[in-house]
Write an enzyme that holds these catalytic residues in place. Structure first.
Site, PDB file in Angstrom:
ATOM      1  N   GLY A  58       0.800  -1.219   0.000  1.00  0.00           N
ATOM      2  CA  GLY A  58       0.000   0.000   0.000  1.00  0.00           C
ATOM      3  C   GLY A  58       0.832   1.267   0.000  1.00  0.00           C
ATOM      4  N   CYS A  59       2.143   1.128  -0.067  1.00  0.00           N
ATOM      5  CA  CYS A  59       3.028   2.293  -0.118  1.00  0.00           C
ATOM      6  C   CYS A  59       3.519   2.481  -1.550  1.00  0.00           C
ATOM      7  CB  CYS A  59       4.233   2.109   0.805  1.00  0.00           C
ATOM      8  SG  CYS A  59       3.808   2.072   2.552  1.00  0.00           S
TER       9      CYS A  59
END
Length: 153
Positions: A58-59
């Site tokens: 999710g980064c």
């Protein structure tokens, strides 16, 4: 990825010191440089910990967080080391780890890193992708704390 450890991880900067230093810096450019400097001070992440199991999903940038758990107290203690390929994100990792590393699983679950992120004015000065990445790091660390509590039960 959780792993068992017998020794404590090296200390991260004290979160109260970070908050106080932010309060002393009026200019966002100075705060930005301070965040980057915090990242430079992170304990180096061993190459062995730069793996898919430690990669935070999710980064936008690549972020790794390795978790070790110490038992022997009423609740498991968690230590974290982390790194990123982006300077500003590395600083965000340092701030987050200062807040949670060396704490018990219940303390980590009760902590509100997102509120601190906003209190420091980071949300308003960083891109939505960086803010979302920070939230992903928080989710990952809280999931590790929850797993440590479940394993201890």
């Amino acid at each position: 990825m959780l792993k068992m450890a017998q020794t404590a991880a090296p200390a991260n900067p004290d979160i109260e010191d970070i908050v106080e230093n932010f309060a002393l810096l009026d200019d966002w450019d100075d705060r930005y440089r301070y965040v980057i400097e915090l990242g430079r001070g992170l304990t180096p992440l061993p190459d062995a910990d730069r793996n898919d199991g430690n990669k935070v999903q999710g980064c936008t940038s690549q972020v790794w967080v390795a978790t070790s758990v110490r038992h022997g107290t009423a609740a498991p203690l968690l230590d974290f080391v982390g790194d990123s390929d982006a300077h500003i994100v590395r600083g965000l990792v340092a701030i987050l780890l200062a807040m949670v590393s060396g704490r018990t699983a219940p303390e980590i679950l009760a902590a509100d890193p997102i509120a601190l992120f906003e209190k420091l004015g980071l949300r308003e000065h960083l891109t939505p992708q960086r803010s979302n990445g920070f939230r992903s790091m928080v989710r990952r660390i809280k999931a590790d704390a929850q797993a440590a509590m479940a394993a201890a039960a």
